[in-house]
Scaffold this active site. Structure first.
Site, PDB file in Angstrom:
ATOM      1  CG  ASP A 254      29.484  57.378  68.737  1.00  0.00           C
ATOM      2  OD1 ASP A 254      28.916  58.441  68.484  1.00  0.00           O
ATOM      3  OD2 ASP A 254      29.176  56.650  69.698  1.00  0.00           O
ATOM      4  CG  ASP A 453      27.451  51.924  70.814  1.00  0.00           C
ATOM      5  OD1 ASP A 453      26.975  51.653  69.692  1.00  0.00           O
ATOM      6  OD2 ASP A 453      26.880  52.642  71.643  1.00  0.00           O
ATOM      7  CG  ASP A 457      27.568  54.189  66.709  1.00  0.00           C
ATOM      8  OD1 ASP A 457      26.911  55.230  66.612  1.00  0.00           O
ATOM      9  OD2 ASP A 457      28.310  53.947  67.671  1.00  0.00           O
TER      10      ASP A 457
END
Length: 568
Positions: A254, A453, A457
């Protein structure tokens, strides 16, 4: 042979007291070495437990008194002097210092602590006195959570252990059958005393083939590997992640907060000749202070970090889709994109080269006009973490593809990917679309590890073969992840993958030597060399060899303690 020698055939009346004593002694000696080595494998836990201070200095009735840490409750004000370990998790309410958090994050550089910052129990205060308000004590503290995670990982079984169990399940009865056949062959066809030869060789087979080393091969490597991981700030919450991680073909990351800092920062500020940077920044920040937009906040923070004082603003006006204008200290200031400057009749060609470069970097430039004159070009972006470059290079060296998943527009995403040498970009992905993206990458590449994180997510972390959550030093209880990276940077990922590969390589070495050793020595113990060379393996030597095989496996597992992280 001792009490009824007449029952045994002539020439077979032998007692084996010294052999029995030596066999037991050698096995006990092997067990002793094994226990010592096993103790060293769990040193990581002992080390972590030893980091928990026993005494805390608290404020009570206006006095500072020392009490056992177990008596500290949430909300208590705790005093920490220079050089002392922080007794409990808490929030700084007074003082200024630097704290060595390497035991939690693996980062060697001490971290600045001011009022409002969080501190973690077990870390070391460096040079100032701090007063903290206890927020987590006992089992809820970060250190206790880490110890619990490491213990769970060390006690878990890897998929490879299932294969070992299956082999052992068939191996033991097979060895007992071989021992029985050995006895019968020697008893029926062996030279006199046949009974003695049969018994001695059958016992030698049973001793030499004891699969202790096979049983130790996997758990010892897991214990040392996960313990070394904890020292490097890599926490394996689930033991199987240790095996699956080294099988990963692609790493999906991400962007925001993982590759980047996660908050907008003023990255570029260029002024025209005739204008002074500090003056322009003061005017711009004074106007942006009226806005709640993240870009505005980044500009204000940049001005405050340079010690600039904001000025009163009048006639503030937001022009929808273009920009903003206001008056500051009698000067008319207008801020917006290039089209807004063109509407004002201003030529932006003097900043053309800078604007083109910003565009290549995926940044959107903003222009500043003061009293109808073009004054500056500025850009706000989410900067890439310094550690990201080395981490991605290390991942490529480990043979992994790197894919970036982001909600940003494709142009910005491609610019960042080019800068970082990322293999694949999936841009304009909504939060709920991350799981579908992970599934598509799994179909395309195979085993996938996802780094996020740990909060936004969570679904993608759960969908991935291995989910790695980047913690913040205190946020360790991330349920969706298999691995927690305490340092808060991407460099923990190649370290975790390299450790996973090293641990699995170590396990395979252990299993190879344990199994090959047994297979190779069983025929010798059964007497295969006797017809040609007249050589038999005494049960005493068999016991010594069995003990040594276990010690060898443990010694090999302990080599993992010297594992060096590829990214420091």
């Amino acid at each position: 042979a001792t009490f009824m020698p007449q029952v045994l055939p002539q020439g077979t009346v032998n007692v084996y007291f010294e052999a029995a004593a030596v066999i037991v002694s050698l096995i006990l000696l092997g067990r002793y070495f094994e226990a010592k080595a096993k103790g060293r494998t769990s040193q990581a836990i002992q080390h972590l437990v030893g980091m928990q201070p026993k005494i805390a200095r608290i404020q009570r009735d206006g006095q500072v008194v020392e009490v056992p840490v177990a008596e500290v409750v949430s909300g208590t004000i705790v005093e920490i002097r220079p050089g002392e370990r922080v007794p409990v998790d808490g929030e700084v309410v007074d003082g200024y210092s630097y704290i060595d958090e390497s035991m939690i994050t693996g980062e060697p550089v001490p971290v600045e602590k001011i009022i409002g910052h969080q501190v973690v129990g077990g870390t070391v205060n460096q040079n100032g006195t701090l007063n903290i308000r206890a927020t987590a004590v006992g089992a809820s503290s970060v250190l206790s959570q880490i110890i619990r995670m490491v213990e769970q990982a060390q006690g878990s079984k890897l998929p490879i252990q299932g294969l070992v169990d299956k082999v052992t399940m068939w191996f033991v009865p097979a060895v007992m059958l071989i021992a029985a056949i050995t006895f019968l062959v020697w008893f029926v066809w062996g030279p006199e005393p046949a009974l003695t030869f049969g018994l001695v060789n059958a016992v030698a087979v049973l001793i030499i083939a004891c699969p202790c080393a096979m049983g130790l091969a996997t758990p010892t490597s897991i214990m040392v590997g996960t313990g070394r991981g904890a020292e490097l700030g890599v926490l394996f919450r689930k033991g199987e992640a240790l095996q699956l991680l080294q099988e990963a073909q692609v790493l999906a990351v991400d962007k925001t907060g993982t590759l980047t800092e996660g908050k907008p920062t003023l990255t570029d500020f260029n002024v025209q000749s005739g204008f002074e940077r500090k003056q322009v920044l003061t005017l711009v920040a004074s106007i942006e202070a009226k806005s709640e937009h993240p870009i505005a906040l980044a500009i204000v923070q940049a001005a405050e970090s340079e010690g600039l004082n904001l000025l009163p603003v009048t006639a503030f006006n937001s022009i929808t889709g273009s920009g903003i204008e206001a008056e500051v200290s009698g000067q008319k200031v207008q801020i917006g994109a290039d089209r807004y400057m063109h509407q004002l009749g201003l030529d932006t060609s003097s900043f053309q080269a800078i604007a083109a470069q910003l565009g290549e970097e995926g940044k959107t430039p903003l222009y500043v006009a003061i009293d109808q004159k073009l004054a500056a070009i500025i850009a706000v972006a989410d900067p890439i973490k310094e550690t990201t470059y080395a981490a991605i290079e290390a991942l490529h060296q480990l043979g992994l593809k790197v894919a970036m998943i982001t909600g940003d527009n494709r142009h910005t995403a491609q610019a960042i990917a080019k800068k970082l040498n990322i293999d694949e970009v999936v841009a304009e992905v909504l939060p709920e679309g991350k799981v579908d993206t992970v599934r598509q990458l799994q179909k395309q590449y195979g085993r996938l590890a996802f780094v996020g994180d740990g909060i936004n997510d969570a679904p993608a972390l759960a969908q991935a073969d291995v989910g790695l959550a980047i913690g913040t030093g205190t946020d360790v209880a991330i349920e969706a992840a298999d691995v927690v990276l305490m340092s808060g940077s991407l460099k923990g990922v190649p370290n975790a993958i390299a450790l996973s590969k090293a641990t699995m390589r170590n396990i395979r070495q252990n299993l190879f030597w344990a199994f090959v050793y047994n297979v190779a020595l069983i025929p010798i113990a059964a007497g295969a060399l006797y017809p040609a060379f007249g050589v038999l393996l005494s049960p005493m030597f068999a016991a010594g060899a069995m003990a040594l095989s276990s010690v060898f496996v443990l010694g090999n597992a302990l080599r993992l303690k010297r594992f060096h992280a590829p990214v420091q």
